[in-house]
Design an enzyme around this catalytic site. Structure first.
Site, short mmCIF file in Angstrom:
data_model
loop_
_atom_site.label_atom_id
_atom_site.label_comp_id
_atom_site.label_asym_id
_atom_site.label_seq_id
_atom_site.Cartn_x
_atom_site.Cartn_y
_atom_site.Cartn_z
N ARG A 119 16.78 -8.64 -32.77
CA ARG A 119 15.43 -9.17 -32.56
C ARG A 119 15.05 -9.99 -33.79
O ARG A 119 14.95 -9.44 -34.90
CB ARG A 119 14.44 -8.02 -32.34
CG ARG A 119 13.01 -8.49 -32.26
CD ARG A 119 12.00 -7.40 -31.92
NE ARG A 119 10.69 -8.01 -32.02
CZ ARG A 119 9.73 -7.63 -32.86
NH1 ARG A 119 9.89 -6.58 -33.65
NH2 ARG A 119 8.60 -8.29 -32.91
N HIS A 163 5.58 -14.22 -35.15
CA HIS A 163 5.54 -13.10 -36.07
C HIS A 163 4.81 -13.57 -37.34
O HIS A 163 5.36 -13.59 -38.43
CB HIS A 163 6.95 -12.56 -36.37
CG HIS A 163 6.98 -11.15 -36.90
ND1 HIS A 163 7.74 -10.15 -36.33
CD2 HIS A 163 6.33 -10.57 -37.95
CE1 HIS A 163 7.57 -9.03 -37.02
NE2 HIS A 163 6.72 -9.26 -38.01
N GLU A 209 2.50 -7.74 -32.86
CA GLU A 209 1.42 -6.97 -33.49
C GLU A 209 0.07 -7.67 -33.60
O GLU A 209 -0.36 -8.03 -34.70
CB GLU A 209 1.86 -6.48 -34.86
CG GLU A 209 3.06 -5.57 -34.82
CD GLU A 209 3.29 -4.81 -36.13
OE1 GLU A 209 2.65 -5.16 -37.14
OE2 GLU A 209 4.10 -3.89 -36.13
N ASN A 337 5.98 -1.37 -31.46
CA ASN A 337 6.44 -1.08 -32.82
C ASN A 337 5.82 0.25 -33.22
O ASN A 337 4.60 0.41 -33.16
CB ASN A 337 5.95 -2.16 -33.79
CG ASN A 337 6.52 -3.53 -33.49
OD1 ASN A 337 7.39 -3.67 -32.62
ND2 ASN A 337 6.06 -4.54 -34.20
N TYR A 339 5.58 3.28 -36.09
CA TYR A 339 5.86 3.84 -37.41
C TYR A 339 5.18 5.18 -37.60
O TYR A 339 5.67 6.04 -38.32
CB TYR A 339 5.39 2.87 -38.51
CG TYR A 339 6.20 1.60 -38.56
CD1 TYR A 339 7.32 1.51 -39.39
CD2 TYR A 339 5.88 0.50 -37.77
CE1 TYR A 339 8.09 0.37 -39.43
CE2 TYR A 339 6.66 -0.66 -37.81
CZ TYR A 339 7.76 -0.72 -38.64
OH TYR A 339 8.52 -1.86 -38.67
N GLU A 398 10.21 -1.99 -33.01
CA GLU A 398 10.39 -1.71 -34.44
C GLU A 398 10.20 -0.23 -34.68
O GLU A 398 9.33 0.40 -34.06
CB GLU A 398 9.35 -2.44 -35.33
CG GLU A 398 9.55 -3.91 -35.46
CD GLU A 398 8.50 -4.57 -36.37
OE1 GLU A 398 7.94 -3.91 -37.26
OE2 GLU A 398 8.24 -5.77 -36.15
#
Ligand code: GBH
Length: 492
Positions: A119, A163, A209, A337, A339, A398
């Protein structure tokens, strides 16, 4: 009272064998020969569905460098990083990982890992130096070369179209995402690129995002363009970002080769039921819609939640029914994504029936202060999306963490903390696939250390260590771990 276990008792417990020499290791079977033991361990309870797509991810401004090459125009990140005081140590992405020139050897790093997909993101100002107006074919050529190199090495290209490196000219002329003209320019650029890459690129992410580049760049002023908008201006900027996504989905559908799949890559806020009781799980699902109201919820549902509109009052964004239709253009997959997560519990007295539980100071986190360790987020994130919106294909676009990453005397980085992080998060992802949540793939952030936005080159996220003075890449322990995960298609 603890009984002292003698060597003899231990040998007995261990199955009657003596433990004096490796030739006579304790054995639990009738056959004592060590060779007969399963090696490596079986994948039972750890395996992913067949065909699961293992990948790694990067983004243009974070790795490419070559900011003035082949006609690339400036982006808001060039301007921002060259403004003293904005980025740690005043670092810039001028050179970064020099991926623009080293992409062939970087593809070899991926091949050695065994990844099936990469990606990467396309720098809009390479393709349209002013954001709109005349294209720059030399800029797109870089991505043609990269895509061909990936395919020649058996790696599927997955392309992100935005991005965060917005052409500076759009910021100057339209206020960037504050202006509706930027949404329109994004749609046009997306259609142009899709027409030229989708003979080979079968998966596209429109935007990376919303929840980060708008909130951190246009609200907190910590990322480019460094604005501190509030009220209606902020909500309208958020609206233009999701509108840009919808216009891009439509433009890509109109110009792409058939078989192209379109989605996005959003850093949703993930409510995790603090204890898995039914009321808490239902509260987490309600929280999921509200905590992501301005972005993923309106994209999936075609309307802003009542609570969001009510709580913003006259500052709520201005939009037409047609806008909502565009924003909610059907997607082929949802990329997220992940985290970290937010713990919630049911609370009948709260407006939407949930309460957010703040993390205690002692909750463990990575060197990046915001990266609280919440492995369960990799279970609940995809599960909420499948349950609430019936998504048929989900990608983890991600996941990863920063670590101290000090090289050992032998030159290697033994990032046991990252390996522990990945193993515990992947265990939760595996739980999701075992429960039937349709997660199709996982992209580890990141292939290699890179320009970490306002943190500059501190806070390394790579599974390859980058020595920026020489551009040498060295696999960390986590690269060995990931290679094994991919080879076995299982958590190891
Ligand atoms: C991702 O964002 C990005 O997509 C990727 O480019 C990045 O390298 C990676 O994570 C690691 O950070 O400075 O206090 O405002 C993850 C979500 C949103 C987390 C912005 C950090 C900034 C915190 N990020 N946030 S603050």
């Amino acid at each position: 009272m603890t009984k002292k276990i003698t060597r003899r008792t231990f040998a007995k417990l261990a199955g009657g064998a003596a433990i004096a020499s490796t030739a006579q290791l304790p054995s639990f079977g009738s056959n004592n020969a060590i060779q007969d033991r399963p090696a490596p361990p079986a994948n039972t309870g750890r395996d992913f569905p067949p065909g699961f797509v293992w990948g790694t991810a990067t983004a243009s401004y974070q790795v490419e460098g070559a900011v003035k090459e082949d006609g690339r125009g400036p982006s808001i990140w060039d301007t921002f990083s060259h403004t003293p005081g904005k980025v740690n140590s005043n670092s810039t992405g001028d050179v970064a990982n020099d991926h623009y020139h080293l992409y062939k050897s970087d593809v070899q790093l991926m091949k050695a890992l065994g990844v099936k997909a990469y990606r990467f993101s396309i720098a809009w100002p390479r393709v349209f130096p002013n954001g709109d107006g005349p294209p720059n074919p030399k800029g797109l050529d870089f991505y043609n070369r990269l895509v061909d190199e990936l395919l020649a090495n058996g790696i599927q290209p997955y392309a992100t179209f935005y991005h965060w490196d917005l052409p500076q000219s759009l910021q100057d002329r339209f206020g960037g995402w504050e202006g509706r003209d930027t949404s329109k320019a994004f749609g046009d650029y997306a259609g142009y690129v899709a027409a030229r890459l989708t003979d080979r690129v079968k998966h596209i992410f429109t935007i990376n995002e919303f929840g980060a580049f708008i909130e951190v760049g246009y609200r907190w002023g910590i990322h480019a363009p460094g604005l501190k908008l509030t009220g209606l201006r902020l909500n309208q900027t958020r609206h233009h970002a999701v509108l840009g996504h919808g216009l891009a989905v439509q433009a890509i559908r109109a110009s792409a080769k058939s078989g192209t799949k379109i989605g996005l890559a959003e850093n949703i806020t993930i409510p995790v039921p603090v204890i898995e009781t039914l009321p808490n799980i239902l509260a987490a699902e309600r929280a999921m819609r509200e905590m992501n109201a301005q972005y993923l919820t309106v994209i999936m549902e075609g309307k802003y939640t009542d609570w969001y509109l009510k709580s913003e009052g006259e500052n709520a964004p201005k939009f037409t029914p047609e806008d909502l239709k565009i924003i909610s253009s059907p997607l082929d997959f949802v990329g997220i994504n992940i985290y970290s997560g937010q713990f919630v519990r049911a609370d009948e007295s709260a407006p939407v029936g949930f309460t957010h539980i703040s993390h205690p100071k002692s909750h463990p986190h990575a060197p990046s202060f915001w990266l609280l360790i919440v492995p369960d987020s990799l279970y609940w994130g995809p599960r909420h999306i499948a349950k609430l919106w019936g998504a048929k294909e989900i990608y983890i676009t991600e996941n990863g963490c920063s670590a101290a990453d000090d090289p050992a005397p032998d030159g290697r980085v033994y990032d046991t903390d990252r390996v522990t992080y990945l193993r515990s998060y992947l265990t939760q992802l595996r739980r999701a696939t075992a429960d039937g949540v349709p997660v199709r793939g996982y992209f580890l952030w990141s292939l290699m250390d890179n320009f970490e936005w306002a943190d500059g080159y501190t806070n390394r996220f790579g599974i390859h260590y980058v020595d920026y003075a020489t551009q040498k890449r060295t696999p960390k322990l986590s690269a060995d771990f990931y290679r094994e995960v991919i080879a076995r298609n299982a958590v190891v």
